[in-house]
Write an enzyme that holds these catalytic residues in place. Structure first.
Site, PDB file in Angstrom:
ATOM      1  N   LYS A  80      23.108  12.248  32.267  1.00  0.00           N
ATOM      2  CA  LYS A  80      23.052  13.704  32.105  1.00  0.00           C
ATOM      3  C   LYS A  80      22.255  14.342  33.234  1.00  0.00           C
ATOM      4  CE  LYS A  80      23.037  12.953  27.119  1.00  0.00           C
ATOM      5  NZ  LYS A  80      22.294  12.974  25.872  1.00  0.00           N
TER       6      LYS A  80
ATOM      7  N   CYS B 252      64.409 -21.294  12.874  1.00  0.00           N
ATOM      8  CA  CYS B 252      65.739 -21.689  12.404  1.00  0.00           C
ATOM      9  C   CYS B 252      66.221 -23.001  13.004  1.00  0.00           C
ATOM     10  CB  CYS B 252      66.749 -20.576  12.678  1.00  0.00           C
ATOM     11  SG  CYS B 252      67.184 -20.422  14.409  1.00  0.00           S
TER      12      CYS B 252
ATOM     13  N   LYS C 117      30.903   3.593  30.857  1.00  0.00           N
ATOM     14  CA  LYS C 117      31.146   2.606  29.799  1.00  0.00           C
ATOM     15  C   LYS C 117      30.913   1.167  30.268  1.00  0.00           C
ATOM     16  CE  LYS C 117      33.028   3.763  26.244  1.00  0.00           C
ATOM     17  NZ  LYS C 117      34.102   4.588  25.728  1.00  0.00           N
TER      18      LYS C 117
ATOM     19  N   SER D  46      32.682  16.085  23.581  1.00  0.00           N
ATOM     20  CA  SER D  46      32.689  14.648  23.869  1.00  0.00           C
ATOM     21  C   SER D  46      32.401  14.466  25.352  1.00  0.00           C
ATOM     22  CB  SER D  46      33.989  13.996  23.433  1.00  0.00           C
ATOM     23  OG  SER D  46      35.057  14.685  23.957  1.00  0.00           O
TER      24      SER D  46
ATOM     25  N   TYR E 116      19.340  12.512  20.522  1.00  0.00           N
ATOM     26  CA  TYR E 116      19.530  12.589  21.977  1.00  0.00           C
ATOM     27  C   TYR E 116      19.806  14.000  22.495  1.00  0.00           C
ATOM     28  CZ  TYR E 116      24.385  12.147  20.391  1.00  0.00           C
ATOM     29  OH  TYR E 116      25.570  12.304  19.738  1.00  0.00           O
TER      30      TYR E 116
ATOM     31  N   LYS F 184      24.418   4.587  25.426  1.00  0.00           N
ATOM     32  CA  LYS F 184      25.415   5.282  24.616  1.00  0.00           C
ATOM     33  C   LYS F 184      25.563   4.488  23.331  1.00  0.00           C
ATOM     34  CE  LYS F 184      29.959   7.454  24.804  1.00  0.00           C
ATOM     35  NZ  LYS F 184      30.489   7.040  23.505  1.00  0.00           N
TER      36      LYS F 184
ATOM     37  N   CYS G  17      65.453 -17.642  21.130  1.00  0.00           N
ATOM     38  CA  CYS G  17      66.271 -18.350  20.154  1.00  0.00           C
ATOM     39  C   CYS G  17      67.693 -17.804  20.300  1.00  0.00           C
ATOM     40  CB  CYS G  17      65.724 -18.066  18.748  1.00  0.00           C
ATOM     41  SG  CYS G  17      66.888 -18.453  17.437  1.00  0.00           S
TER      42      CYS G  17
ATOM     43  N   ASP H  61       3.933   1.515  -1.140  1.00  0.00           N
ATOM     44  CA  ASP H  61       4.546   1.629  -2.466  1.00  0.00           C
ATOM     45  C   ASP H  61       3.571   2.218  -3.477  1.00  0.00           C
ATOM     46  OD1 ASP H  61       6.890   0.631  -1.560  1.00  0.00           O
ATOM     47  OD2 ASP H  61       6.546  -1.424  -2.249  1.00  0.00           O
TER      48      ASP H  61
ATOM     49  N   CYS I 242      69.276 -15.918  13.224  1.00  0.00           N
ATOM     50  CA  CYS I 242      67.968 -16.525  12.938  1.00  0.00           C
ATOM     51  C   CYS I 242      67.204 -15.613  11.986  1.00  0.00           C
ATOM     52  CB  CYS I 242      67.183 -16.694  14.228  1.00  0.00           C
ATOM     53  SG  CYS I 242      65.448 -17.129  13.968  1.00  0.00           S
TER      54      CYS I 242
ATOM     55  N   ARG J 220      29.967  15.268  13.253  1.00  0.00           N
ATOM     56  CA  ARG J 220      30.523  15.956  14.407  1.00  0.00           C
ATOM     57  C   ARG J 220      31.902  16.535  14.076  1.00  0.00           C
ATOM     58  NH1 ARG J 220      33.788  13.670  18.667  1.00  0.00           N
ATOM     59  NH2 ARG J 220      33.873  15.146  20.381  1.00  0.00           N
TER      60      ARG J 220
ATOM     61  N   GLU K   9       0.849  -1.198   0.000  1.00  0.00           N
ATOM     62  CA  GLU K   9       0.000   0.000   0.000  1.00  0.00           C
ATOM     63  C   GLU K   9       0.892   1.258   0.000  1.00  0.00           C
ATOM     64  OE1 GLU K   9      -3.021   0.566  -0.383  1.00  0.00           O
ATOM     65  OE2 GLU K   9      -3.455   2.536   0.495  1.00  0.00           O
TER      66      GLU K   9
ATOM     67  N   ASP L  92      26.847   3.253  19.757  1.00  0.00           N
ATOM     68  CA  ASP L  92      28.153   3.209  19.113  1.00  0.00           C
ATOM     69  C   ASP L  92      27.965   3.424  17.619  1.00  0.00           C
ATOM     70  OD1 ASP L  92      30.827   3.066  19.008  1.00  0.00           O
ATOM     71  OD2 ASP L  92      30.983   0.907  19.341  1.00  0.00           O
TER      72      ASP L  92
ATOM     73  N   GLU M 295      20.771   7.408  29.224  1.00  0.00           N
ATOM     74  CA  GLU M 295      20.374   6.777  27.965  1.00  0.00           C
ATOM     75  C   GLU M 295      21.474   5.856  27.458  1.00  0.00           C
ATOM     76  OE1 GLU M 295      20.693  10.430  25.272  1.00  0.00           O
ATOM     77  OE2 GLU M 295      19.387  11.116  26.889  1.00  0.00           O
TER      78      GLU M 295
ATOM     79  N   CYS N 234      64.106 -23.314  18.155  1.00  0.00           N
ATOM     80  CA  CYS N 234      63.447 -22.183  17.501  1.00  0.00           C
ATOM     81  C   CYS N 234      62.575 -22.713  16.358  1.00  0.00           C
ATOM     82  CB  CYS N 234      64.498 -21.218  16.957  1.00  0.00           C
ATOM     83  SG  CYS N 234      63.789 -19.953  15.885  1.00  0.00           S
TER      84      CYS N 234
HETATM   85  S1  IVH Z   1      25.408  13.272  24.566  1.00  0.00           S
HETATM   86  C1  IVH Z   1      27.793  16.898  25.511  1.00  0.00           C
HETATM   87  N1  IVH Z   1      24.090  11.018  24.325  1.00  0.00           N
HETATM   88  O1  IVH Z   1      29.113   9.816  22.504  1.00  0.00           O
HETATM   89  C2  IVH Z   1      27.007  15.678  25.329  1.00  0.00           C
HETATM   90  N2  IVH Z   1      26.184  11.218  23.264  1.00  0.00           N
HETATM   91  O2  IVH Z   1      31.697  10.798  23.745  1.00  0.00           O
HETATM   92  C3  IVH Z   1      27.599  14.815  24.307  1.00  0.00           C
HETATM   93  N3  IVH Z   1      26.855   9.241  22.022  1.00  0.00           N
HETATM   94  O3  IVH Z   1      30.091  12.187  20.163  1.00  0.00           O
HETATM   95  C4  IVH Z   1      26.758  13.887  23.623  1.00  0.00           C
HETATM   96  N4  IVH Z   1      25.068   8.036  22.449  1.00  0.00           N
HETATM   97  O4  IVH Z   1      28.577  10.380  19.385  1.00  0.00           O
HETATM   98  C5  IVH Z   1      25.208  11.697  24.011  1.00  0.00           C
HETATM   99  N5  IVH Z   1      22.832   9.083  24.194  1.00  0.00           N
HETATM  100  C6  IVH Z   1      23.918   9.764  23.869  1.00  0.00           C
HETATM  101  C7  IVH Z   1      24.924   9.218  23.066  1.00  0.00           C
HETATM  102  C8  IVH Z   1      26.051   9.981  22.794  1.00  0.00           C
HETATM  103  C9  IVH Z   1      26.238   8.069  21.828  1.00  0.00           C
HETATM  104  C10 IVH Z   1      28.184   9.586  21.495  1.00  0.00           C
HETATM  105  C11 IVH Z   1      28.207  10.814  20.651  1.00  0.00           C
HETATM  106  C12 IVH Z   1      29.293  11.688  21.178  1.00  0.00           C
HETATM  107  C13 IVH Z   1      30.039  10.740  22.038  1.00  0.00           C
HETATM  108  C14 IVH Z   1      30.624  11.478  23.220  1.00  0.00           C
END
Ligand code: IVH
Length: 676
Positions: free
Chosen positions: A293, A414, A317, A82, A229, A116, A429, A37, A434, A137, A35, A118, A114, A411
Site C-alpha cells: 500500500k 469394456c 500473490k 478488492s 488492517y 495478505k 477406446c 476465570d 463402451c 464485506r 485467575e 486468507d 503486510e 479399454c
Molecule cells: S487491504 C482497498 N490488507 O484481500 C484495500 N486486504 O483482495 C483492500 N486482505 O477483501 C483491502 N489481508 O479480505 C488488505 N492486509 C490486508 C489484507 C487484505 C487480506 C483481503 C481482504 C480483501 C481482499 C482484497
C-alpha cells in the site's frame, strides 16, 4: 446495591478487558487462566444479582442468548474494494512506475506491506468508543450484519482502549480479516470428525462458515481470530499515513499483524516479500501473498480507485502451494470421446488447506516426460481453483520398488482395443458402445449447456446405463415413470420430477441440440456458430465440407468431425428417434447482430484484457445481459483473477463458468457473421 458493589463491578470489567487484551491481542498474559476465570465468575455473579449493572460492552456480554432468524444487510459507507493482483517482481515494479507516473513524480515512494491474510474481510463500527455494528464485506457495497458473531471474537475490543488519553472518535469503521489459525483449524476438524460432522475444507471456509452462524453461541465456540488492517469512515481523527492508521489501531486495542513492513522503498518491499515467502509455512496462519500500500494518505486520495480496486494498493500473490506425497497407483478414466486419461491416486495430503488425493496426469506422454512411476514421491501443486497436478518426481526418494506405468492396451472399462492416432496425445477406446463413454455422453447430453435436464446427475446417469435402461441418449425420451421409479433412491416424486424435466427439455434451440450431440471438436461456441450459419438441422446435416469450411471459425478438423458424425447411421437413427419422441428444435437463433441475446452473464474477479465496465458494455452490445448475482437462470459466470463467492455459488448451482478466454471467444462473434 451499595456503592462498593458498583465500584467492584467497574473494577472487574476493567481488569477483564485488560487481561483479555493482553491475552488475545498482545499474546502476553499477566494472570493465569484460573485467575481470569475467577474474576469472570465474580462479575457474572454480581451482574446476576444486580442486572442493572450489565452494560453492553461488559466482558460477560460477548455471547448473545438467542439465535437470529436471518442476517440483515447493511451498506458500507466507504466501499470495501478488492485488490489488483501481481504474480511477479516485474508486475510490482510496473505498479510502482504506474503510481509514480500518475502522481507525476520521479522520487521514491514509501510503501507499507503486510501479509495478505486468507480469511474473511469484515468491518466493525465503533460509535463513541463502543462496538455498535459489524458486517461482512459482501459484494463490497453491502454486507451482512454479523455484529453478534463478531462480538464473540475475543481479539475484538467491545470498547476502544486508551480512550482517556486520546480523542474518542464519534464514529470509526475498522476493517480486518477474520481467520482461524492452522493448528486451531486442525483441532476443530478433528472434533467435527469425532462428532460425525463434516470437516471444513480449509481454514478460510471454516472461518466463513463460523461467521455465518445465526446462533452466535456456535460462533463463540469457534477459534476465530482477527488482524485489523485498515479503516473505512473515521471521524475526529487526524491521520496522515497508513502506517499511522496501523499504529492507532494498535493503541486502541486492535490486533494488528506484527509482521508488517512499514514505510519502505519498493526494492525493500520485494526483499520483504521473498523473506515471507520463504517462511510462510512457519506462520501460525495462512496467507496467500503480500498487500502493498502507498503509505501516504494524501497520495492515496490523489490516486483514487479504478472500478473495483484502489490504484494505491496491490496484492503480490504467492505462487501456488506445493506439497510432496506418494503416488499410490495410476487409474485410467475413459471420457466421452473414448480418450483414456491417467489419474494419479495419491496418499491424501493437505495442500494449502485442501485435501488432495488425486491429480490428473493428462496423458501417456506427460507421464513419460515427467518420468512418473507408481510408488514415486512427487511434488504436487494446486494453483487457484484448478485440478491438482504433479510438478515433478523427487527421484532422490526412490527406493527401487517403484513401477514404471504402462498405458493399458485395452479399454479398462469394456476391454475393447485402444488406438492412438497420429498427432494425438490420447489413446482412445475404439468401441463406440463402451459403457464408460456412454455414461459420459449422457452426462454431457443432459448438462446445462445442452438439454439441461434437471435432476439427471452423474449418479443417476451411471445407474441408468448400468441397469441397461439407456443404450443411447435418445433412449432418455422413451423412459417411463414406472421404470425410473423402480431405481435405487428414486421416490415416486423424484421419478415424476425427472420425467417432467425430460419433457421440458424437449423444446431446444439448434445450438444446444448440436452441442448436446457431443460431436468431437464441437463445443458450445462452435455449436452456436454452426447453428447460426446452417440455420436448421436439415441444413447442417446436408452441409458438405465446403459449406462448413466457408464459415469463419470452422476449419478442416471440425468439418471432418461434423461430417463423420452425421454420416454415421447410428447417429442418424438416434436423431430420428429423438425427433419422433417429440424433441422440437427451435430454429429461431439469436439475431445476427445480437449473438448473446437471451444470455445472462455475471462477472466476478478482475479481467486482464478489459475492465469490468468494458466487459459489461461489450456483452450488452452483443445483446447479452449482465446480472449482479448468480442464480440458476444465469447463463455464464465469468471468473477472472481472484474471483469472489459468486464463483462458488455458480459451482453450487451448476451454472457454467467461463474464464477470460472463454468470454473473449463469446464476444469474438460480435463481427463474424458476414458469412452466416
Ligand atoms: S487491504 C482497498 N490488507 O484481500 C484495500 N486486504 O483482495 C483492500 N486482505 O477483501 C483491502 N489481508 O479480505 C488488505 N492486509 C490486508 C489484507 C487484505 C487480506 C483481503 C481482504 C480483501 C481482499 C482484497
Amino acid at each position: 446495591m451499595n456503592e462498593d458493589t458498583r465500584k467492584r463491578a467497574a473494577e472487574l470489567r476493567k481488569a477483564l478487558h485488560r487481561h483479555n487484551y493482553l491475552y488475545h491481542v498482545m499474546d502476553e498474559p499477566e494472570v493465569s487462566d484460573a485467575e481470569y476465570d475467577r474474576l469472570m465468575q465474580e462479575l457474572i455473579a454480581l451482574e446476576a444479582a444486580y442486572p442493572e449493572l450489565i452494560e453492553p460492552d461488559s466482558p460477560t456480554q460477548r455471547v448473545g442468548a438467542l439465535p437470529l432468524e436471518k442476517f440483515e444487510t447493511v451498506a458500507h459507507s466507504v466501499p470495501m474494494l478488492s485488490l489488483e493482483n501481481a504474480f511477479g517482481e516485474e508486475e510490482v515494479l510496473a505498479f510502482d512506475k504506474r503510481v509514480r507516473r500518475f502522481l507525476n513524480t520521479d522520487s521514491q515512494l514509501l510503501y507499507t506491506a503486510e501479509p495478505k491474510m486468507d480469511g474473511v474481510a469484515v468491518e466493525i463500527v465503533y460509535e463513541n468508543g463502543r462496538l455498535i455494528e459489524a458486517s461482512t464485506r459482501g459484494d463490497g457495497y453491502t454486507g451482512e450484519l454479523i455484529t453478534l458473531n463478531i462480538r464473540t471474537i475475543k481479539a475484538v475490543p467491545l470498547a476502544l482502549l486508551n480512550t482517556v488519553s486520546v480523542t474518542v472518535p464519534s464514529r470509526l469503521e475498522v476493517r480486518g480479516e477474520v481467520f482461524i489459525p492452522i493448528e486451531a483449524f486442525k483441532q476443530l476438524n478433528k472434533e467435527r470428525l469425532d462428532n460425525d460432522e463434516p470437516p471444513f475444507a480449509n481454514p478460510r471456509n471454516a472461518a466463513a462458515g463460523s461467521l455465518r452462524q445465526l446462533d452466535s453461541r456456535i460462533t463463540a465456540k469457534r477459534p476465530l481470530d482477527i488482524f485489523c488492517y485498515g479503516i473505512g469512515r473515521y471521524d475526529d481523527l487526524e491521520l496522515a499515513s497508513h502506517s499511522e492508521i496501523l499504529q492507532r489501531l494498535e493503541s486502541m486495542g486492535f490486533r494488528v499483524n506484527p509482521d508488517i513492513k512499514r514505510r519502505a522503498k519498493i526494492e525493500d518491499i520485494l526483499v520483504y516479500y521473498k523473506a515471507l515467502l520463504e517462511k510462510r509455512h512457519e506462520f501460525p496462519y495462512e496467507m496467500d501473498g503480500v498487500v502493498i500500500k502507498v503509505d501516504d494518505l494524501a497520495l492515496q486520495k490523489k490516486l483514487g480507485e479504478k472500478s473495483r480496486s484502489p490504484r494505491w494498493a496491490l496484492a503480490y500473490k504467492f505462487p501456488a502451494t506445493q506439497e510432496t506425497t506418494r503416488v499410490v497407483d495410476i487409474d485410467v478414466q475413459v471420457g466421452r470421446t473414448g480418450a483414456l486419461t491417467p489419474v494419479a491416486r495419491l496418499e491424501p495430503v493437505s495442500v494449502g488447506g485442501v485435501t488432495v488425493s488425486r491429480a490428473t496426469l493428462h496423458n501417456e506422454d506427460e507421464i513419460k516426460k515427467k518420468g512418473i512411476r507408481v510408488g514415486d514421491t512427487v511434488l504436487i501443486q494446486r494453483a487457484g481453483d484448478v485440478i491438482p497436478e504433479v510438478v515433478k518426481v523427487i527421484t532422490t526418494k526412490r527406493t527401487g520398488v517403484e513401477q514404471a506405468f504402462q498405458m493399458p492396451t485395452v479399454c479398462p472399462v469394456c476391454g475393447s482395443g485402444v488406438v492412438r492416432l497420429k498427432g494425438e496425445a490420447a489413446w482412445r477406446c475404439v468401441n463406440a458402445n463402451c459403457i464408460a463413454q456412454l455414461k459420459e455422453r449422457i452426462k454431457h447430453f443432459a448438462s446445462k449447456g445442452a438439454f439441461d435436464i434437471d435432476g439427471l446427475g452423474d449418479k443417476l446417469a451411471n445407474q441408468l446405463v448400468d441397469k441397461g435402461l439407456l443404450k443411447s441418449y435418445a433412449d432418455l425420451f422413451f423412459l417411463d415413470e414406472a421404470t425410473t421409479g423402480a431405481l435405487e433412491r428414486m421416490g415416486e416424486k423424484s421419478a415424476q420430477n425427472l420425467m417432467d424435466a425430460i419433457e421440458r427439455s424437449k423444446q431446444i434451440s439448434l445450438a444446444r441440440f448440436v452441442y448436446a450431440l457431443g460431436i468431437r471438436h464441437v463445443g458450445e461456441h462452435i455449436a452456436r456458430i454452426l447453428a447460426r450459419s446452417m440455420k436448421t438441422l436439415e441444413g447442417l446435416e446436408a452441409a458438405i465440407k465446403e459449406d462448413l469450411e466457408a464459415v469463419k471459425g470452422i476449419g478442416e478438423e471440425i468439418s471432418q468431425s461434423v461430417r463423420a458424425f452425421f454420416e454415421n447411421p447410428e447417429n442418424q437413427r438416434n436423431i430420428e428417434r429423438m425427433l419422433k419422441a417429440g424433441v422440437t428444435i427451435e430454429t429461431k437463433e439469436a439475431p445476427v447482430d445480437e449473438p448473446l441475446a437471451g444470455m445472462t452473464f455475471v462477472l466476478t474477479g478482475a479481467l486482464d484484457s478489459m475492465t469490468r465496465t468494458e466487459a459489461k458494455a461489450r456483452i450488452e452490445a452483443s445483446g447479452g445481459k449482465v446480472g449482479g448475482s448468480v442464480s440458476r437462470k444465469t447463463t455464464f459466470v465469468v471468473a477472472g483473477k481472484d474471483p469472489g463467492s459468486k464463483l462458488e455459488k455458480a459451482r453450487h448451482l451448476g451454472v457454467r463458468i467461463l474464464d477470460e478466454k472463454g468470454l473473449v471467444e463469446e464476444l469474438s462473434q460480435e463481427k463474424r457473421h458476414e458469412k452466416g
